[in-house]
Design a protein around this motif. Structure first.
Motif, PDB file in Angstrom:
ATOM      1  N   ARG A 111       0.826  -1.215   0.000  1.00 13.58           N
ATOM      2  CA  ARG A 111       0.000   0.000   0.000  1.00 13.58           C
ATOM      3  C   ARG A 111       0.859   1.264   0.000  1.00 13.58           C
ATOM      4  N   HIS A 112       1.874   1.300   0.851  1.00 18.01           N
ATOM      5  CA  HIS A 112       2.705   2.492   0.942  1.00 18.01           C
ATOM      6  C   HIS A 112       3.597   2.657  -0.283  1.00 18.01           C
ATOM      7  N   PHE A 113       4.092   1.557  -0.829  1.00 18.76           N
ATOM      8  CA  PHE A 113       4.931   1.658  -2.012  1.00 18.76           C
ATOM      9  C   PHE A 113       4.117   2.125  -3.210  1.00 18.76           C
ATOM     10  N   GLU A 114       2.936   1.577  -3.393  1.00 17.04           N
ATOM     11  CA  GLU A 114       2.112   1.967  -4.538  1.00 17.04           C
ATOM     12  C   GLU A 114       1.647   3.418  -4.419  1.00 17.04           C
ATOM     13  N   ALA A 115       1.488   3.912  -3.193  1.00 18.90           N
ATOM     14  CA  ALA A 115       1.146   5.325  -3.028  1.00 18.90           C
ATOM     15  C   ALA A 115       2.295   6.223  -3.478  1.00 18.90           C
ATOM     16  N   ALA A 116       3.532   5.786  -3.212  1.00 22.65           N
ATOM     17  CA  ALA A 116       4.705   6.567  -3.614  1.00 22.65           C
ATOM     18  C   ALA A 116       5.041   6.376  -5.088  1.00 22.65           C
ATOM     19  N   TYR A 117       4.704   5.187  -5.635  1.00 21.49           N
ATOM     20  CA  TYR A 117       5.024   4.857  -7.035  1.00 21.49           C
ATOM     21  C   TYR A 117       3.745   4.375  -7.735  1.00 21.49           C
ATOM     22  N   PRO A 118       2.821   5.267  -8.005  1.00 22.29           N
ATOM     23  CA  PRO A 118       1.522   4.841  -8.545  1.00 22.29           C
ATOM     24  C   PRO A 118       1.582   4.191  -9.917  1.00 22.29           C
ATOM     25  N   ASP A 119       2.674   4.404 -10.664  1.00 18.59           N
ATOM     26  CA  ASP A 119       2.779   3.811 -11.995  1.00 18.59           C
ATOM     27  C   ASP A 119       3.488   2.463 -12.001  1.00 18.59           C
ATOM     28  N   VAL A 120       3.903   1.999 -10.808  1.00 16.52           N
ATOM     29  CA  VAL A 120       4.491   0.666 -10.697  1.00 16.52           C
ATOM     30  C   VAL A 120       3.403  -0.300 -10.245  1.00 16.52           C
ATOM     31  N   ARG A 121       3.193  -1.340 -11.011  1.00 13.01           N
ATOM     32  CA  ARG A 121       2.180  -2.342 -10.670  1.00 13.01           C
ATOM     33  C   ARG A 121       2.845  -3.484  -9.902  1.00 13.01           C
ATOM     34  N   VAL A 122       2.511  -3.594  -8.616  1.00 14.28           N
ATOM     35  CA  VAL A 122       3.074  -4.648  -7.781  1.00 14.28           C
ATOM     36  C   VAL A 122       2.220  -5.903  -7.918  1.00 14.28           C
ATOM     37  N   GLU A 123       2.864  -7.027  -8.217  1.00 15.36           N
ATOM     38  CA  GLU A 123       2.175  -8.304  -8.344  1.00 15.36           C
ATOM     39  C   GLU A 123       2.621  -9.232  -7.214  1.00 15.36           C
ATOM     40  N   PRO A 124       1.882  -9.261  -6.096  1.00 12.97           N
ATOM     41  CA  PRO A 124       2.235 -10.197  -5.016  1.00 12.97           C
ATOM     42  C   PRO A 124       1.964 -11.639  -5.461  1.00 12.97           C
ATOM     43  N   ILE A 125       2.936 -12.510  -5.253  1.00 17.40           N
ATOM     44  CA  ILE A 125       2.819 -13.916  -5.644  1.00 17.40           C
ATOM     45  C   ILE A 125       3.054 -14.781  -4.408  1.00 17.40           C
ATOM     46  N   GLU A 126       2.074 -15.599  -4.062  1.00 18.55           N
ATOM     47  CA  GLU A 126       2.159 -16.430  -2.857  1.00 18.55           C
ATOM     48  C   GLU A 126       2.847 -17.762  -3.160  1.00 18.55           C
ATOM     49  N   PHE A 127       3.709 -18.198  -2.243  1.00 21.78           N
ATOM     50  CA  PHE A 127       4.390 -19.484  -2.348  1.00 21.78           C
ATOM     51  C   PHE A 127       4.131 -20.294  -1.088  1.00 21.78           C
ATOM     52  N   ASP A 128       3.973 -21.609  -1.262  1.00 18.02           N
ATOM     53  CA  ASP A 128       3.734 -22.455  -0.092  1.00 18.02           C
ATOM     54  C   ASP A 128       5.060 -22.951   0.478  1.00 18.02           C
ATOM     55  N   PHE A 129       4.976 -23.859   1.453  1.00 19.53           N
ATOM     56  CA  PHE A 129       6.166 -24.312   2.177  1.00 19.53           C
ATOM     57  C   PHE A 129       7.174 -25.054   1.295  1.00 19.53           C
ATOM     58  N   ALA A 130       6.747 -25.506   0.125  1.00 20.86           N
ATOM     59  CA  ALA A 130       7.671 -26.217  -0.758  1.00 20.86           C
ATOM     60  C   ALA A 130       8.791 -25.307  -1.240  1.00 20.86           C
ATOM     61  N   ASP A 131       8.558 -23.985  -1.255  1.00 17.35           N
ATOM     62  CA  ASP A 131       9.586 -23.029  -1.659  1.00 17.35           C
ATOM     63  C   ASP A 131       9.616 -21.867  -0.676  1.00 17.35           C
ATOM     64  N   PRO A 132      10.316 -22.014   0.455  1.00 15.31           N
ATOM     65  CA  PRO A 132      10.372 -20.924   1.437  1.00 15.31           C
ATOM     66  C   PRO A 132      11.173 -19.718   0.976  1.00 15.31           C
ATOM     67  N   THR A 133      11.855 -19.804  -0.201  1.00  9.46           N
ATOM     68  CA  THR A 133      12.513 -18.620  -0.755  1.00  9.46           C
ATOM     69  C   THR A 133      11.521 -17.724  -1.487  1.00  9.46           C
ATOM     70  N   ALA A 134      10.273 -18.155  -1.588  1.00 16.62           N
ATOM     71  CA  ALA A 134       9.205 -17.371  -2.227  1.00 16.62           C
ATOM     72  C   ALA A 134       9.582 -16.921  -3.632  1.00 16.62           C
ATOM     73  N   GLY A 135      10.160 -17.838  -4.398  1.00 14.50           N
ATOM     74  CA  GLY A 135      10.454 -17.575  -5.797  1.00 14.50           C
ATOM     75  C   GLY A 135      11.815 -16.986  -6.077  1.00 14.50           C
ATOM     76  N   LEU A 136      12.584 -16.637  -5.042  1.00 11.58           N
ATOM     77  CA  LEU A 136      13.892 -16.035  -5.276  1.00 11.58           C
ATOM     78  C   LEU A 136      14.885 -17.037  -5.857  1.00 11.58           C
ATOM     79  N   SER A 137      14.848 -18.264  -5.385  1.00  9.82           N
ATOM     80  CA  SER A 137      15.827 -19.249  -5.852  1.00  9.82           C
ATOM     81  C   SER A 137      15.640 -19.582  -7.326  1.00  9.82           C
ATOM     82  N   SER A 138      14.404 -19.548  -7.814  1.00 11.14           N
ATOM     83  CA  SER A 138      14.136 -19.876  -9.217  1.00 11.14           C
ATOM     84  C   SER A 138      14.139 -18.652 -10.118  1.00 11.14           C
ATOM     85  N   GLY A 139      14.158 -17.460  -9.536  1.00  7.14           N
ATOM     86  CA  GLY A 139      14.055 -16.242 -10.325  1.00  7.14           C
ATOM     87  C   GLY A 139      12.636 -15.863 -10.680  1.00  7.14           C
ATOM     88  N   ALA A 140      11.653 -16.561 -10.098  1.00 11.91           N
ATOM     89  CA  ALA A 140      10.254 -16.234 -10.383  1.00 11.91           C
ATOM     90  C   ALA A 140       9.861 -14.896  -9.791  1.00 11.91           C
TER      91      ALA A 140
END
Length: 304
Positions: A111-140
């Motif tokens: 919420r605070h980031f999008e208020a400061a950068y309204p033209d940046v579209r943030v896409e939150p992506i949820e990851f389960d326990f199988a990947d606790p790096t939340a997509g960082l290790s794969s580059g997702a």
């Protein structure tokens, strides 16, 4: 004197309330109080009068506040100009998060980031326990909210919060009526755990460091909190988790009991410094600037 101390002073001078000011700054009240005292002691001045009922600016503090506000506005304008020139106000940002990790932090951050950068579209992506790096290790994902430890030695992270451990028990468990427990009281119980792909994160939540030569008895494997709590409600075993999960995943048939002898679990924002897009870099700088961090607060995101 640091830019962070100036921001703390300005916000407290505007709010005249430690709780509200700390909430705006995303820090704790003791941390804010300590920073203000350090600022005052550095110059041998008193900027605020405090008592149990109110906080008020001294004459010196009231005279200095508009000057600090003007200086901070100038800094913000310079940063905003750099952002405009670099094109970081436009684009898409893939923000990963581990399921159940800092749920309240995620909403505030976006919420605070999008208020400061309204033209940046943030896409939150949820990851389960199988990947606790939340997509960082794969580059997702480019940036992610994680709960260390994770095996990402080349990544950096900022710790945003910490939480106490709790035990998730079946409602008829012998210790379900206790106000608190120690980890050693539960190590012989069958446990519901994350998939093997979770690596060191799985070992961490199995409390392997406390087991010595006692291997865990795996009752079930679960990749989500829904699956985990369902298994526990059925009486298959127990699990170890955090205080925020106890708030968000309270279900019939289970009980959460605080564990008193475990170090806090941390929630962190993590990224790979060599692969940042302008939008991801803007998010990290935004957190550092507005959540009270200095450059030295960054740590590696490898196993801890």
């Amino acid at each position: 004197m640091t830019l962070r101390q100036l921001r703390y002073f300005a916000v407290l001078g505007e709010e005249l309330n430690y709780r509200r000011a700390a909430e705006r700054l995303f820090i704790t009240q003791p941390a804010l109080s300590t920073a203000i005292k350090q600022l005052e002691q550095s110059f041998g001045v008193v900027l605020f009068n405090r008592n149990t009922r109110e906080v008020a600016l001294t004459d010196l503090g009231a005279a200095w506040l508009p000057q600090v506000q003007q200086a901070l506005s100038g800094v913000d304008a310079v940063v905003s100009n750099l952002v405009t020139l670099s094109g970081t106000r436009q684009g898409r940002l893939r923000l990963g998060y581990l399921i159940g990790t800092g749920a309240d932090l995620l909403f505030r951050l976006v919420r605070h980031f999008e208020a400061a950068y309204p033209d940046v579209r943030v896409e939150p992506i949820e990851f389960d326990f199988a990947d606790p790096t939340a997509g960082l290790s794969s580059g997702a994902t480019e940036v992610a909210l994680i709960r260390p430890p994770v095996d990402l030695p080349e990544h950096r992270m900022l710790v945003l919060d910490s939480e106490s451990w709790v035990a998730c028990l079946p409602r008829d468990h012998p210790l379900a009526g206790r106000h608190e427990v120690e980890i050693g009281e539960l190590l012989d119980d069958p446990i519901v755990c994350a998939p093997v792909t979770a690596g060191p994160w799985r070992d961490y939540w199995l409390a392997m460091d406390a087991r010595g030569n006692r291997p865990p008895t795996i009752a079930a494997v679960a990749a989500t909190y829904e699956a985990e709590t369902t298994s526990i409600a059925r009486g298959l075993g127990i699990s170890f988790t955090t205080s925020s999960v106890a708030r968000f995943y309270d279900r019939p048939g289970i009980v959460y009991v605080p564990i008193v002898d475990r170090p806090p679990s941390q929630v962190a924002l993590a990224w790979h410094p060599g692969t940042l897009s302008p939008q991801a870099d803007a998010l990290i700088r935004h957190v550092q600037q507005n959540w009270g961090f200095d450059g030295g607060d960054e740590t590696t995101a490898g196993q801890r």
